[in-house]
Motif scaffolding. Structure first.
Motif, PDB file in Angstrom:
ATOM      1  N   LYS A 236     -52.347  85.431  17.754  1.00 57.25           N
ATOM      2  CA  LYS A 236     -52.124  84.089  18.292  1.00 57.25           C
ATOM      3  C   LYS A 236     -51.762  84.206  19.775  1.00 57.25           C
ATOM      4  O   LYS A 236     -50.944  85.053  20.143  1.00 57.25           O
ATOM      5  CB  LYS A 236     -50.997  83.391  17.529  1.00 57.25           C
ATOM      6  N   TYR A 237     -52.374  83.346  20.581  1.00 56.18           N
ATOM      7  CA  TYR A 237     -52.118  83.317  22.013  1.00 56.18           C
ATOM      8  C   TYR A 237     -51.658  81.915  22.381  1.00 56.18           C
ATOM      9  O   TYR A 237     -52.194  80.928  21.878  1.00 56.18           O
ATOM     10  CB  TYR A 237     -53.373  83.688  22.806  1.00 56.18           C
ATOM     11  N   VAL A 238     -50.674  81.832  23.235  1.00 52.25           N
ATOM     12  CA  VAL A 238     -50.145  80.527  23.626  1.00 52.25           C
ATOM     13  C   VAL A 238     -50.049  80.454  25.146  1.00 52.25           C
ATOM     14  O   VAL A 238     -49.574  81.391  25.799  1.00 52.25           O
ATOM     15  CB  VAL A 238     -48.767  80.254  22.970  1.00 52.25           C
ATOM     16  N   ALA A 239     -50.567  79.364  25.695  1.00 51.49           N
ATOM     17  CA  ALA A 239     -50.479  79.132  27.135  1.00 51.49           C
ATOM     18  C   ALA A 239     -49.183  78.393  27.429  1.00 51.49           C
ATOM     19  O   ALA A 239     -48.999  77.264  26.984  1.00 51.49           O
ATOM     20  CB  ALA A 239     -51.679  78.316  27.602  1.00 51.49           C
ATOM     21  N   SER A 240     -48.275  79.031  28.147  1.00 49.89           N
ATOM     22  CA  SER A 240     -46.972  78.421  28.395  1.00 49.89           C
ATOM     23  C   SER A 240     -46.341  79.008  29.648  1.00 49.89           C
ATOM     24  O   SER A 240     -46.505  80.201  29.939  1.00 49.89           O
ATOM     25  CB  SER A 240     -46.048  78.638  27.196  1.00 49.89           C
ATOM     26  N   THR A 241     -45.629  78.152  30.355  1.00 50.82           N
ATOM     27  CA  THR A 241     -44.882  78.614  31.526  1.00 50.82           C
ATOM     28  C   THR A 241     -43.420  78.876  31.197  1.00 50.82           C
ATOM     29  O   THR A 241     -42.692  79.425  32.032  1.00 50.82           O
ATOM     30  CB  THR A 241     -44.954  77.564  32.651  1.00 50.82           C
ATOM     31  N   THR A 242     -42.990  78.495  29.988  1.00 53.35           N
ATOM     32  CA  THR A 242     -41.567  78.593  29.657  1.00 53.35           C
ATOM     33  C   THR A 242     -41.277  79.491  28.459  1.00 53.35           C
ATOM     34  O   THR A 242     -40.166  79.996  28.324  1.00 53.35           O
ATOM     35  CB  THR A 242     -40.985  77.193  29.364  1.00 53.35           C
ATOM     36  N   LEU A 243     -42.229  79.701  27.576  1.00 50.23           N
ATOM     37  CA  LEU A 243     -41.986  80.528  26.390  1.00 50.23           C
ATOM     38  C   LEU A 243     -41.986  81.997  26.786  1.00 50.23           C
ATOM     39  O   LEU A 243     -42.945  82.495  27.379  1.00 50.23           O
ATOM     40  CB  LEU A 243     -43.074  80.266  25.342  1.00 50.23           C
ATOM     41  N   THR A 244     -40.902  82.682  26.454  1.00 46.76           N
ATOM     42  CA  THR A 244     -40.797  84.088  26.836  1.00 46.76           C
ATOM     43  C   THR A 244     -40.632  85.021  25.654  1.00 46.76           C
ATOM     44  O   THR A 244     -41.003  86.191  25.729  1.00 46.76           O
ATOM     45  CB  THR A 244     -39.604  84.294  27.786  1.00 46.76           C
ATOM     46  N   ASP A 245     -40.093  84.538  24.547  1.00 40.88           N
ATOM     47  CA  ASP A 245     -39.818  85.413  23.410  1.00 40.88           C
ATOM     48  C   ASP A 245     -40.218  84.714  22.115  1.00 40.88           C
ATOM     49  O   ASP A 245     -39.368  84.268  21.341  1.00 40.88           O
ATOM     50  CB  ASP A 245     -38.325  85.778  23.377  1.00 40.88           C
ATOM     51  N   PRO A 246     -41.523  84.601  21.847  1.00 38.49           N
ATOM     52  CA  PRO A 246     -41.981  83.865  20.664  1.00 38.49           C
ATOM     53  C   PRO A 246     -41.544  84.551  19.377  1.00 38.49           C
ATOM     54  O   PRO A 246     -41.636  85.774  19.239  1.00 38.49           O
ATOM     55  CB  PRO A 246     -43.502  83.867  20.809  1.00 38.49           C
ATOM     56  N   ALA A 247     -41.053  83.739  18.427  1.00 40.32           N
ATOM     57  CA  ALA A 247     -40.552  84.289  17.165  1.00 40.32           C
ATOM     58  C   ALA A 247     -41.663  84.488  16.134  1.00 40.32           C
ATOM     59  O   ALA A 247     -41.500  85.257  15.194  1.00 40.32           O
ATOM     60  CB  ALA A 247     -39.471  83.368  16.588  1.00 40.32           C
ATOM     61  N   TRP A 248     -42.778  83.789  16.286  1.00 49.52           N
ATOM     62  CA  TRP A 248     -43.867  83.880  15.315  1.00 49.52           C
ATOM     63  C   TRP A 248     -44.597  85.199  15.521  1.00 49.52           C
ATOM     64  O   TRP A 248     -45.153  85.462  16.587  1.00 49.52           O
ATOM     65  CB  TRP A 248     -44.811  82.701  15.501  1.00 49.52           C
ATOM     66  N   ALA A 249     -44.589  86.052  14.507  1.00 46.97           N
ATOM     67  CA  ALA A 249     -45.190  87.383  14.611  1.00 46.97           C
ATOM     68  C   ALA A 249     -46.660  87.286  15.000  1.00 46.97           C
ATOM     69  O   ALA A 249     -47.388  86.420  14.524  1.00 46.97           O
ATOM     70  CB  ALA A 249     -45.044  88.130  13.294  1.00 46.97           C
ATOM     71  N   GLY A 250     -47.068  88.207  15.875  1.00 48.16           N
ATOM     72  CA  GLY A 250     -48.461  88.250  16.283  1.00 48.16           C
ATOM     73  C   GLY A 250     -48.797  87.359  17.450  1.00 48.16           C
ATOM     74  O   GLY A 250     -49.979  87.142  17.738  1.00 48.16           O
TER      75      GLY A 250
END
Length: 208
Positions: free
Chosen positions: A95-109
């Motif tokens: 999974k890839y997410v475009a974000s300027t604020t997310l730094t430590d995603p909890a969703w594995a992968g």
């Protein structure tokens, strides 16, 4: 990889709050959520399940990512009867997410794409071996991808309802785009699925 976008919309083009309870997305006073729940018949459900199953990876905007992570990423299969293939695909594939604020995603992968050069990051993803990079929902991201000629196929699942409020997939003023119809089908409940390929700028007849 081929980049495809898949979006559920109403007849008047609204995509906001399509699933879950109305509390899913109440931006700007929106209170008509859940309009897509249970509207399609078994053929549409099968189409959606198979669409997720064939994905090699997923690309999200930040808002849709948070909604998906809080639901598909935290529930169990017994919580989503009939939609187990969707849950398995989302939790197993990158999974890839475009974000300027997310730094430590909890969703594995999950990998956060650099916002300072998103076009290059998405182009690099498309250059990877594989079949399909899918974007679900993520209206702002979908519009940006279309404007930057990064979309190979656009799928609209159109639910026969007019909401009269809510965020629309396409704004009142924006860039124009011609589309070639690849496939179209309608289920027994009137939900239509239309698959298009972008085809450059539309042609307009000269003014008289």
């Amino acid at each position: 990889m081929k980049l495809t976008t898949i979006t559920q919309v109403t007849i008047d083009g609204v995509m906001q709050g399509n699933g879950g309870a109305s509390d899913e997305d109440r931006r700007n006073g929106f209170e008509r959520g859940g309009w897509a729940l249970g509207k399609g018949d078994s053929t549409t459900s099968t189409f959606i399940n198979r669409t997720y199953q064939r994905a090699d990876a997923f690309l999200f905007g930040r808002r849709t990512y948070d909604l998906f992570a809080g639901s598909w990423g935290s529930l169990s299969e017994r919580d989503v009867p009939g939609w187990e293939p969707v849950m398995r695909a989302l939790n197993a594939r990158p999974k890839y997410v475009a974000s300027t604020t997310l730094t430590d995603p909890a969703w594995a992968g999950t990998t956060v794409l650099p916002a300072d050069d998103l076009a290059t990051a998405v182009a690099d993803l498309k250059a990877k071996p594989g079949g399909e990079l899918q974007v679900h929902g993520s209206g702002t991201l979908t519009r940006w991808l279309l404007e930057n000629d990064l979309v190979d196929e656009l799928t609209l699942i159109v639910v026969p309802v007019i909401l009269g409020q809510g965020a629309r997939l396409f704004p009142d003023a924006g860039p124009d785009l011609a589309l070639d119809l690849v496939e179209s089908r309608v289920d027994s409940n009137g939900v239509t699925t239309q698959i298009f390929r972008p085809a450059g700028r539309p042609e307009y007849p000269p003014a008289r």
